[in-house]
Design an enzyme around this catalytic site. Structure first.
Site, PDB file in Angstrom:
ATOM      1  N   SER A  95       0.826  -1.207   0.000  1.00 49.79           N
ATOM      2  CA  SER A  95       0.000   0.000   0.000  1.00 49.79           C
ATOM      3  C   SER A  95       0.861   1.259   0.000  1.00 49.79           C
ATOM      4  O   SER A  95       1.970   1.262   0.538  1.00 49.79           O
ATOM      5  CB  SER A  95      -0.900  -0.009   1.239  1.00 49.79           C
ATOM      6  OG  SER A  95      -1.944   0.913   1.121  1.00 49.79           O
ATOM      7  N   PRO A  96       0.379   2.354  -0.591  1.00 54.08           N
ATOM      8  CA  PRO A  96       1.126   3.618  -0.530  1.00 54.08           C
ATOM      9  C   PRO A  96       1.340   4.044   0.920  1.00 54.08           C
ATOM     10  O   PRO A  96       0.404   4.037   1.729  1.00 54.08           O
ATOM     11  CB  PRO A  96       0.206   4.607  -1.257  1.00 54.08           C
ATOM     12  CG  PRO A  96      -0.647   3.763  -2.143  1.00 54.08           C
ATOM     13  CD  PRO A  96      -0.861   2.485  -1.387  1.00 54.08           C
ATOM     14  N   GLN A 133       1.340   6.772  -7.132  1.00 55.94           N
ATOM     15  CA  GLN A 133       0.113   7.431  -6.691  1.00 55.94           C
ATOM     16  C   GLN A 133       0.322   8.936  -6.768  1.00 55.94           C
ATOM     17  O   GLN A 133       1.204   9.481  -6.105  1.00 55.94           O
ATOM     18  CB  GLN A 133      -0.241   7.023  -5.256  1.00 55.94           C
ATOM     19  CG  GLN A 133      -1.575   7.592  -4.783  1.00 55.94           C
ATOM     20  CD  GLN A 133      -1.817   7.336  -3.306  1.00 55.94           C
ATOM     21  OE1 GLN A 133      -1.157   7.946  -2.460  1.00 55.94           O
ATOM     22  NE2 GLN A 133      -2.743   6.444  -2.993  1.00 55.94           N
ATOM     23  N   TYR A 166      -7.301  15.003   0.997  1.00 56.97           N
ATOM     24  CA  TYR A 166      -6.416  15.803   0.170  1.00 56.97           C
ATOM     25  C   TYR A 166      -7.243  16.518  -0.907  1.00 56.97           C
ATOM     26  O   TYR A 166      -8.473  16.444  -0.909  1.00 56.97           O
ATOM     27  CB  TYR A 166      -5.300  14.937  -0.405  1.00 56.97           C
ATOM     28  CG  TYR A 166      -4.430  14.340   0.685  1.00 56.97           C
ATOM     29  CD1 TYR A 166      -3.772  15.165   1.600  1.00 56.97           C
ATOM     30  CD2 TYR A 166      -4.302  12.963   0.847  1.00 56.97           C
ATOM     31  CE1 TYR A 166      -2.995  14.633   2.627  1.00 56.97           C
ATOM     32  CE2 TYR A 166      -3.529  12.422   1.865  1.00 56.97           C
ATOM     33  CZ  TYR A 166      -2.883  13.265   2.757  1.00 56.97           C
ATOM     34  OH  TYR A 166      -2.125  12.743   3.782  1.00 56.97           O
ATOM     35  N   ARG A 190      -8.008   5.987  -5.734  1.00 58.88           N
ATOM     36  CA  ARG A 190      -8.239   5.733  -4.309  1.00 58.88           C
ATOM     37  C   ARG A 190      -9.288   6.711  -3.804  1.00 58.88           C
ATOM     38  O   ARG A 190      -9.187   7.917  -4.040  1.00 58.88           O
ATOM     39  CB  ARG A 190      -6.953   5.876  -3.495  1.00 58.88           C
ATOM     40  CG  ARG A 190      -7.211   5.769  -1.983  1.00 58.88           C
ATOM     41  CD  ARG A 190      -5.946   5.611  -1.153  1.00 58.88           C
ATOM     42  NE  ARG A 190      -5.545   4.208  -1.100  1.00 58.88           N
ATOM     43  CZ  ARG A 190      -4.779   3.690  -0.114  1.00 58.88           C
ATOM     44  NH1 ARG A 190      -4.349   4.460   0.872  1.00 58.88           N
ATOM     45  NH2 ARG A 190      -4.443   2.417  -0.128  1.00 58.88           N
ATOM     46  N   ARG A 250       1.283  -1.547   7.111  1.00 56.49           N
ATOM     47  CA  ARG A 250       2.106  -1.843   8.287  1.00 56.49           C
ATOM     48  C   ARG A 250       2.754  -3.228   8.255  1.00 56.49           C
ATOM     49  O   ARG A 250       3.914  -3.370   8.663  1.00 56.49           O
ATOM     50  CB  ARG A 250       1.286  -1.653   9.561  1.00 56.49           C
ATOM     51  CG  ARG A 250       1.016  -0.185   9.874  1.00 56.49           C
ATOM     52  CD  ARG A 250       0.184  -0.031  11.152  1.00 56.49           C
ATOM     53  NE  ARG A 250      -0.008   1.378  11.487  1.00 56.49           N
ATOM     54  CZ  ARG A 250      -0.972   2.142  11.028  1.00 56.49           C
ATOM     55  NH1 ARG A 250      -1.840   1.634  10.155  1.00 56.49           N
ATOM     56  NH2 ARG A 250      -1.089   3.400  11.379  1.00 56.49           N
TER      57      ARG A 250
END
Length: 790
Positions: free
Chosen positions: A436-437, A515, A596, A644, A738
């Site tokens: 994942s980013p 991304q 964002y 996303r 993680r």
């Protein structure tokens, strides 16, 4: 497990209770550290079992149970208890356990019947008995011990009981009057849901736990059935509220409802009738309390918490509450500490059960989404709906069934679902794992350096099918922090090409994606470890957003973007995408999540514009879609583009799951190849509901409603989770963050643990010697060869 700890402490305490005199807490004369006068409101299994345990621990206790119904009044028919709960009962009160054992009906199989096809999964292990018989056993035990049982009696008002007794246990159910009397302290939250259900019975025993799906002219209905006696079964009929009304159940009386249900599920019942016991259609309510005790009043069972019947947990939780409460009262020096310890022990267990129950409940609420799945996959999806039963433990329970599901899914022999390939446009990923980013905040002037090479290179060598960069910013002003990477200069593009070249050369078959995003109102902040989302102490740059709303009260207020500025930013995105293509990225993801810039246009909480880019969801989508279209126009045709999104804002008035479906549908219509489904981080006042795989239901819903591939994210931590989600059809790809920070070679180690060696994962040649777990010292002692008699 917590419950086994409670049962062992109760067993120990029973031998010591008589030796300990009662003592009064001088700070609160009505409270004792060892309560002798106990009032219990509610004569259900939890209240009765608490009474029996406390009386057995100390026969000198005066215990009174108030139950407003008659001894033989009961609602519902059968009760299912787990082996864990039965173990607790066996240790704490063998007499109750022995009595229960004589009446248990046991079975191992679950049948799922859908579209005239039945699939059976074995090895599950259930034990059930009639609720009336359970209450009889507990009544007899309480009487034998000297508990004062008062039937057909309303309990006195809680304030009077609290003044008169040392301890008041409120076991008065989901509609607890005690909880409501002290609502200002307990602070209950009661959530309604979307299905109607009714408890009924049949005068024969199912030979398995049976789930049957009926597709009617009014909508889908389901039957949950299980035996509780050699000649009787519980039957629960459930359907969405809309279906219930369309089918006319709202106008039927009890007898008519029972007859209608028997007719709908005539095949499952073998044409036999159903019977009721003051049965009524109802909706399930999830009860959560911020606090479980007030002075010497404590909540137990459904008064404190509820969990949906589809995971069979109500009686189990109440009985385990009683075990834990009795143990804590015996081992703690004061009542305050005992009640605190009880809540601390039980709350995490209950929260975990409620999360599983909520997942199960919502699965049945959305049952219509899954009707067209292949039959065995549908059955697997149902069995794993709560996320407590997983691919791995279902394979242990019934390898034949799980193997059949895998073959139907298309897994080659010996290939776990996570190691099957997946195609997006011209890109075939060799497995379903995505790194994942993750923002690293380690770039200098937006240029990724050696840290990024090692970080992304290590994860690429670690076996994942797709490795994603962090959010790469399209302008200096679009950075989150001074350490964020960018693609707005040629120097940055050259640095990224160094990384993509390494991945393609050293880890052939691994794809690397970029991304692209713009920070919007969440920019000009400190590095994460210096204070996430906190403004820079100096050197700030101006922020822009859909509307002039700061992310945090002490944050910078952004300027509302003008039409001309929107055009400039769109061009910044396309320029960055052009550089990304030149840098050799295999996939591009547009970041429209987490508050964002583009996410800020989508959410009604952050977009207050009155022009063509604000207002309705269609208008809020306009600018993100313009950016997507512009990028798609210059991004190589054969390379996929994903988006996303935040599927919910976790805040009142924000983006909903229904909005997320429409957002995904819009991007799909504009050519998105997959939707990466995240949640939240849009507003600072969010209240997310964390838990294992907690975001995957949103991906699941989008996948089955829109028909677009999805990437699921959010606390997916094990390869068992990945295999379960993929095989159930809830997602196409799983993105993990993680776990890849903890173990860069997470996917390789998954293959080793699952004994998989195939094209879905490739060990780099220098690492092949590590493809098996290293040997460790022996931890088992040699077994004796010979035993000599005395």
């Amino acid at each position: 497990m917590e419950t086994s700890g409670a049962r062992d402490r109760v067993e120990f305490a029973a031998t010591a209770a008589r030796a300990r005199p009662a003592t009064t807490d001088p700070q609160s004369p009505t409270k004792t550290s060892h309560p002798l006068r106990v009032a219990i409101i509610g004569g259900g299994p939890g209240g009765l079992y608490a009474a029996a345990l406390l009386k057995r621990l100390d026969p000198s206790r005066e215990i009174t149970v108030w139950e407003r119904n008659a001894p033989d009044d009961t609602f519902g028919f059968g009760v299912v208890l787990s082996d864990e709960t039965l173990g607790g009962i066996e240790h704490a009160d063998p007499q109750v356990y022995e009595a229960l054992q004589k009446d248990f009906v046991r079975w191992d199989d679950i049948d799922i019947v859908h579209r005239a096809t039945r699939h059976t999964s074995g090895g599950h292990g259930f034990a059930a008995l009639g609720r009336k018989r359970l209450l009889e056993i507990l009544h007899n035990r309480c009487r034998d011990l000297g508990v004062d049982l008062r039937f057909r009696s309303e309990a006195p008002y809680p304030d009077w009981l609290a003044e008169t007794y040392d301890l008041v246990i409120a076991a008065d159910g989901v509609n607890s009057t005690t909880r409501e009397a002290y609502a200002h302290v307990f602070r209950p939250h009661v959530a309604g849901h979307h299905c109607r259900y009714i408890w009924l019975a049949a005068d024969f025993a199912f030979d398995a736990f049976r789930f049957e799906i009926a597709e009617t002219e009014h909508g889908v209905m389901q039957l949950h059935g299980y035996p509780y006696a050699p000649d009787a079964s519980t039957v629960i009929v459930e359907m969405h509220e809309d279906v219930w009304r369309a089918a006319g159940f709202a106008e039927l009386d009890e007898t008519e409802s029972v007859e209608r249900c028997a007719k709908i599920f005539a095949e499952a019942l073998g044409g036999r009738p159903l019977r009721s016991n003051k049965s009524a259609w109802t909706t399930f309510r999830t009860v959560v309390n911020e606090h479980w005790s007030h002075r010497n009043v404590v909540l137990l069972g459904d008064a404190a918490h509820t969990a949906h019947f589809s995971i069979g947990s109500g009686t189990k939780l109440a009985v385990e509450d009683a075990l834990a409460l009795a143990a804590c009262l015996e081992e703690q020096p004061s009542l305050d500490k005992a009640l605190t310890a009880y809540e601390e022990e039980r709350r995490p267990v209950v929260a975990s059960t409620q999360r599983a129950a909520r997942a199960s409940l919502e699965w049945f609420e959305n049952l219509g989404l899954y009707l067209d799945q292949p039959p065995r996959q549908f059955a697997f999806n149902l069995l794993t709906r709560s996320r407590r039963v997983t691919h791995d433990n279902l394979r242990l329970r019934d390898a034949r069934f799980t193997g059949a599901v895998e073959r139907e899914f298309g897994c080659p022999t010996g290939t776990p679902p996570m190691f099957t390939p997946f195609r997006l446009r011209g890109l075939t990923l060799r497995n379903r794992v995505v790194v994942s980013p993750m923002d690293m905040y380690s770039a200098v002037d937006g240029v990724p350096g050696d840290f990024h090479l090692v970080h992304l290179g290590a994860r690429a060598l670690g076996g994942a099918g797709l490795v994603m960069t962090e959010m790469v910013c399209v302008s200096a002003e679009g950075r989150i922090t001074p350490g964020c990477a960018g693609l707005y200069t040629g120097r940055q593009a050259e640095a990224w090409k160094r990384i993509t070249d390494f991945v393609h050369a050293q880890s052939p078959g691994t794809a690397i994606g970029v991304q692209l995003g713009h920070s919007g109102r969440k920019g000009s902040t400190r590095l994460m470890w210096e204070g996430m989302d906190e403004p820079l102490p100096d050197g700030n740059w101006p922020l822009v957003a859909a509307s002039p709303l700061p992310y945090k009260p002490d944050g910078q207020t952004p300027r509302e973007l003008s039409r001309a500025q929107l055009t400039d930013i769109r061009e910044q995105f396309t320029a960055a995408a052009w550089r990304a293509a030149r840098a050799g990225f295999d996939l591009l993801e547009l970041h429209c999540a987490h508050g964002y810039l583009l996410s800020g246009f989508l959410s009604p909480l952050t977009n207050r514009r009155t022009d063509a880019y604000g207002g309705s969801l269609e208008k809020r989508l306009r600018f993100p879609l313009e950016v997507f279209d512009a990028i798609r126009g210059i991004w190589p045709e054969e390379k996929p583009m994903t988006v996303r999104i935040s599927a919910t804002d976790w805040a009142d008035g924000g983006t909903t799951a229904e909005d997320a479906v429409e957002i995904a549908r819009a991007f799909a219509a504009h050519g998105a190849d997959a939707v990466d489904v995240s949640t939240g981080q849009v507003v600072a006042e969010e209240r997310p509901e964390f838990g294992r795989s907690y975001q995957t239901p949103y991906a699941d819903r989008i996948r089955h409603t829109v028909g677009i591939p999805v990437i699921a994210v959010g606390a997916i931590s094990s390869w068992d989770d990945v295999n379960s989600l993929i095989l159930a059809g809830r997602t196409d790809l799983c993105a993990l963050a993680r776990p890849h920070l903890y173990d860069p070679h997470w996917t390789l180690h998954a293959a080793a643990a699952l004994d998989y060696d195939g094209p879905g994962v490739v060990w780099p040649a220098p690492y092949r010697a590590g493809s098996r777990r290293p040997q460790t010292g022996r931890t088992d002692a040699p077994k004796p060869r010979l035993s000599l008699g005395t």
